[in-house]
Design a protein around this motif. Structure first.
Motif, PDB file in Angstrom:
ATOM      1  N   UNK A   1       4.071   0.257  -5.612  1.00 57.96           N
ATOM      2  CA  UNK A   1       3.134  -0.433  -4.709  1.00 57.96           C
ATOM      3  C   UNK A   1       1.907  -0.801  -5.533  1.00 57.96           C
ATOM      4  N   UNK A   2       1.008  -1.585  -4.920  1.00 62.61           N
ATOM      5  CA  UNK A   2      -0.102  -2.144  -5.689  1.00 62.61           C
ATOM      6  C   UNK A   2      -1.422  -1.422  -5.438  1.00 62.61           C
ATOM      7  N   UNK A   3      -1.469  -0.615  -4.399  1.00 62.72           N
ATOM      8  CA  UNK A   3      -2.715   0.079  -4.067  1.00 62.72           C
ATOM      9  C   UNK A   3      -2.373   1.315  -3.252  1.00 62.72           C
ATOM     10  N   UNK A   4      -3.337   2.247  -3.220  1.00 58.65           N
ATOM     11  CA  UNK A   4      -3.158   3.448  -2.399  1.00 58.65           C
ATOM     12  C   UNK A   4      -4.272   3.461  -1.367  1.00 58.65           C
TER      13      UNK A   4
ATOM     14  N   UNK B   1       0.837  -1.201   0.000  1.00 61.36           N
ATOM     15  CA  UNK B   1       0.000   0.000   0.000  1.00 61.36           C
ATOM     16  C   UNK B   1       0.869   1.248   0.000  1.00 61.36           C
ATOM     17  N   UNK B   2       0.560   2.170  -0.882  1.00 58.68           N
ATOM     18  CA  UNK B   2       1.203   3.477  -0.812  1.00 58.68           C
ATOM     19  C   UNK B   2       0.422   4.348   0.154  1.00 58.68           C
ATOM     20  N   UNK B   3       1.136   5.101   1.008  1.00 60.63           N
ATOM     21  CA  UNK B   3       0.454   5.947   1.987  1.00 60.63           C
ATOM     22  C   UNK B   3       1.274   7.209   2.229  1.00 60.63           C
ATOM     23  N   UNK B   4       0.573   8.317   2.403  1.00 56.29           N
ATOM     24  CA  UNK B   4       1.242   9.596   2.658  1.00 56.29           C
ATOM     25  C   UNK B   4       0.999   9.966   4.116  1.00 56.29           C
TER      26      UNK B   4
END
Lengths: 243, 257
Positions: free
Chosen positions: B88-91, B32-35
């Protein structure tokens, strides 16, 4: 005429931003802006005349405090003055319980105070310059007639100083109109406040601000026209003779 | 791809019957991409570990599906390009579902609509937030927010609406009694008014997430457009967590007083 009104209806029907409701916001914003600017200019003018006389006084104890006042209000941004007056007053403990709060609770009066003090400072300096530039000959002539200082001020110095100050004062009026655009930071819905509201509501900065810019242009044009008329009447004696 | 598709169909079939859990191979990992930080949705705790509503829900979803989760920290500006370039595969990073983004990515079903709430001083005389209850009071909002739009349309006729550039300006005017009640994003209001020791405020009424035309479609998990099968598995897992109470547990942890 009919064609024009049809064209206008069609123009309005075609867009989602300029509805009767949003034009109402602009309308009441226009009223607020004009009230705010007009009142602060009038009060500022009334304050500035005695201040300018005091500012050009020979006595230091009159001259210096007025100089400090104009220095502070011309030396700091109007936005900061507005913040200090609007948010600053609430740091006086218990002000909510006094009669003053009736005036200070709404944002209009704090903004009016800030704008008035600011424009009075600038106007004082404009008039002081004009008073100082009174030709010596006029003063000597008045003395030769045996006028008292007070009478000389009223009959000779002030009328001629007002005339000289007119073009510079016209600028100050226009500056004040444009400076009033910051009123919306303290929740006043003036012209700019209305434009910012409509911008945020419809995500249309260009339309919202272009429209309000056009209204400001119209107001400025009216002010320019008024001052041109005044200059033509009051400064007629300075015009070169027609050949 | 085919493998995923088959798995999903099997999963869907299972879900229809009884257990919604979908078995996946042990080695499968979703990144997961996360900010961060964006409290309380995603941030680091005192030890530097990622936590927040998104993180906990994401981990619970992966557990439900039976796959591994990894979190990759990525700045907001590059978060969609990072997805497309397979970093990554999802945000899962408080991303509001909207049409512009739909052009780029595939969204899961919305997993939360961030709630808005009414805040009043504890000694306020306001006792309900109906139109009659706020008649004659001054409502403070942040200019141009969805709360501004909602309050203007619902209460504009009976109450004064004061619009502020920042939540801090609004707090100042609440303190000086120029504004009587604030309508804010719940997390913003909680951080500025409730959690601040100096002030004495409380929430009045329910958390507000409806109607959709004001409060939006909510946040979704973003996938690459071709990963429809993966998105579908997360949608099913989300459904299960909502049914079995896990979702409410996590929600209450972050969005209740």
């Amino acid at each position: 005429m009919q064609a024009l009104s049809e064209w206008f209806t069609e123009l309005l029907a075609d867009n989602t931003i300029f509805t009767a409701q949003t034009l109402g916001y602009y309308g009441s914003g226009l009223v607020t802006t004009v009230q705010l600017v007009f009142l602060s200019l009038i009060i500022g003018l009334v304050l500035a005349v005695p201040l300018a006389i005091g500012r050009s006084s020979q006595r230091r104890w009159i001259r210096t405090p007025i100089f400090l006042y104009t220095y502070v209000f011309r030396g700091t941004p109007l936005l900061i003055q507005l913040y200090l007056i609007y948010y600053g007053v609430v740091f006086f403990d218990g002000i909510q319980e006094t009669w003053l709060w009736v005036l200070l609770e709404e944002p209009f009066v704090p903004a009016l105070i800030a704008f008035t003090l600011n424009t009075a400072a600038y106007t004082t300096e404009i008039f002081r310059g004009a008073i100082k530039a009174t030709p010596r000959g006029e003063i000597e002539a008045a003395r030769a007639y045996g006028m008292s200082r007070r009478l000389m001020m009223r009959r000779i110095i002030l009328p001629s100083a007002f005339r000289r100050a007119l073009p510079a004062y016209g600028n100050e009026v226009i500056f004040m109109l444009h400076a009033s655009a910051i009123a919306s930071v303290v929740t006043i819905m003036d012209l700019t406040g209305a434009a910012r509201f409509i911008y945020a509501r419809y995500y249309a900065p260009f339309d919202a601000f272009l429209f309000v810019a056009a209204i400001y242009l119209c107001l400025t044009f009216a002010i320019l026209y008024l001052f041109r008329y005044l200059e033509k009447r009051l400064l007629a004696h300075l015009k070169p003779l027609e050949q | 791809m085919n493998r995923l598709l088959t798995l999903t169909m099997m999963g869907a079939a299972f879900a229809m019957t009884a257990s919604a859990s979908v078995q996946a191979q042990d080695d499968e990992t979703v990144r997961f991409g996360v900010d961060v930080p964006y409290e309380p949705m995603e941030y680091r705790d005192a030890d530097g570990n990622l936590t927040g509503f998104d993180i906990e829900l994401g981990n619970a979803l992966c557990e439900e599906i039976g796959i591994e989760c990894e979190w990759v920290v990525q700045g907001w500006d590059g978060i969609i390009p990072g997805l497309q370039s397979r970093k990554y595969d999802a945000i899962m990073s408080s991303m509001t579902i909207n049409d512009d983004r739909r052009e780029q990515v595939l969204f899961s079903d919305p997993y939360i609509t961030p709630p808005s709430a009414w805040f009043i001083p504890t000694d306020s005389e306001i006792d309900d937030v109906s139109e009659e209850g706020l008649d004659g009071f001054t409502i403070g909002v942040q200019r141009g927010t969805l709360q501004d739009n909602y309050a203007t349309d619902m209460y504009g006729d009976v109450a004064d609406i004061n619009r502020y550039d920042t939540a801090e300006d609004l707090v100042l005017d609440m303190e000086s009694q120029r504004a009587d009640i604030a309508f804010l994003d719940f997390p913003v209001g909680k951080a500025t008014l409730i959690d601040n020791e100096e002030y004495d405020y409380q929430v009045i009424g329910n958390m507000i997430t409806e109607p959709k035309e004001y409060f939006g479609d909510g946040f979704g998990i973003a996938f690459r457009k071709r990963d429809e099968a993966l998105a579908e598995r997360f949608n099913e897992a989300l459904e299960t967590l909502r049914d079995n109470g896990t979702y409410d547990e996590i929600y209450d942890k972050y969005f209740s007083m």
